[in-house]
Design an enzyme around this catalytic site. Sequence first.
Site, PDB file in Angstrom:
ATOM      1  N   ALA A 148       0.814  -1.226   0.000  1.00 12.79           N
ATOM      2  CA  ALA A 148       0.000   0.000   0.000  1.00 12.79           C
ATOM      3  C   ALA A 148       0.844   1.271   0.000  1.00 12.79           C
ATOM      4  O   ALA A 148       0.402   2.307   0.505  1.00 12.79           O
ATOM      5  CB  ALA A 148      -0.968   0.012   1.195  1.00 12.79           C
ATOM      6  N   SER A 218       0.818  -5.896  -6.263  1.00 11.99           N
ATOM      7  CA  SER A 218      -0.014  -4.872  -5.633  1.00 11.99           C
ATOM      8  C   SER A 218       0.596  -3.484  -5.866  1.00 11.99           C
ATOM      9  O   SER A 218       0.803  -3.090  -7.011  1.00 11.99           O
ATOM     10  CB  SER A 218      -0.182  -5.187  -4.149  1.00 11.99           C
ATOM     11  OG  SER A 218      -1.183  -4.386  -3.574  1.00 11.99           O
ATOM     12  N   ALA A 219       0.892  -2.741  -4.802  1.00 16.74           N
ATOM     13  CA  ALA A 219       1.522  -1.429  -4.988  1.00 16.74           C
ATOM     14  C   ALA A 219       2.851  -1.561  -5.701  1.00 16.74           C
ATOM     15  O   ALA A 219       3.256  -0.677  -6.468  1.00 16.74           O
ATOM     16  CB  ALA A 219       1.713  -0.746  -3.625  1.00 16.74           C
ATOM     17  N   ASP A 318     -10.289 -10.304  -5.284  1.00 18.09           N
ATOM     18  CA  ASP A 318      -9.369  -9.383  -4.606  1.00 18.09           C
ATOM     19  C   ASP A 318     -10.114  -8.095  -4.267  1.00 18.09           C
ATOM     20  O   ASP A 318     -10.644  -7.429  -5.150  1.00 18.09           O
ATOM     21  CB  ASP A 318      -8.175  -9.090  -5.517  1.00 18.09           C
ATOM     22  CG  ASP A 318      -7.085  -8.271  -4.827  1.00 18.09           C
ATOM     23  OD1 ASP A 318      -7.347  -7.753  -3.727  1.00 18.09           O
ATOM     24  OD2 ASP A 318      -5.985  -8.164  -5.383  1.00 18.09           O
TER      25      ASP A 318
END
Length: 338
Positions: A148, A218-219, A318
Amino acid sequence: MRPVSSAEEVGALLSRSDSSGRRRRSSPVQSASPRPAGCGCGGPRRQSSFRDDVGHAASETYLVTRLTFSLLQYLGLGYRWMSQLLALTIYAILLMPGFLQVGYYYFFSSQVRRSIVYGEQPRNRLDLYIPKDINRPCPVVAFVTGGAWIIGYKAWGSLLGRRLAERGIIVACIDYRNFPQGTIGDMVSDASQGISYVCNNIASYGGDPNRIYLVGQSAGAHIAACALIEQAVKESSGQSISWSVTQIKAYFGLSGGYNMHSLVDHFHERGLNRSIFFSIMEGEESLSRYSPEIVVKQSSSQTIALLPPIVLMHGTEDYSIPSSARFLLMPSADVHLR
């Protein structure tokens, strides 16, 4: 559809891409990464004393503590944030037995080269996971972890590194500055510098510089995509570069988001306040600049032609980043969605 981010499927996709991939043309680059002293398939070992290790651990602990308090000033102590922190703590406790096994491997395995310095910033470190027996140059994965944009850390990729190393693949887990220590521009710069180190030095560790795959989760998938496209823009415009996009055989994006405008409300509902997200992204006006989907649509055909084959994978269940965010539309680019 089940998630496809397991080490087995990544390894299979690497093999498939390697066997059927087109030959990449080379491009002269100006090396800006330090080369390790010594040579050999096993690569140079990082020489450090116990005192140095303790000092490094103490400095990182102080840094994490200081940044935690800085982050709390942004987050405040709202009910939603506290409830999610409690849920995360319980989740971590339940997974503790597995964490201990992975942690033991990470700190004590001779196959792991930890905290190799690739730049001048405090978080400019990477971990290498080396197969036990190297008889010939191995394929390489440069992995950018998620978190994140706030809690990413190179050790998060230890399980992936272990599994791929068992299959004869060298894995480089690249660390980068998180918010509030840095903003998205710093993260992309760090990731690019880490990729440069891998491209210019991996042969010294037994890796094949002609079989380097970039993977982000992800990030980390967003950061890696930004770094890749930014490098393609620089290269196509004739700017000085320390690594070439043509050195990357393929890019794998796992559960990533590529249009930041479409994710603002989703993240806000999930507990990442808009003001914090805008601070991470260097202001609302910078969302387009750091949205790979938008950047590639505005890029020249010369830039697009430099990009390697792209594989985007996302689980339909997700909720951290919705699967609809995986669509990275690139005219005339080799993109596969799963």
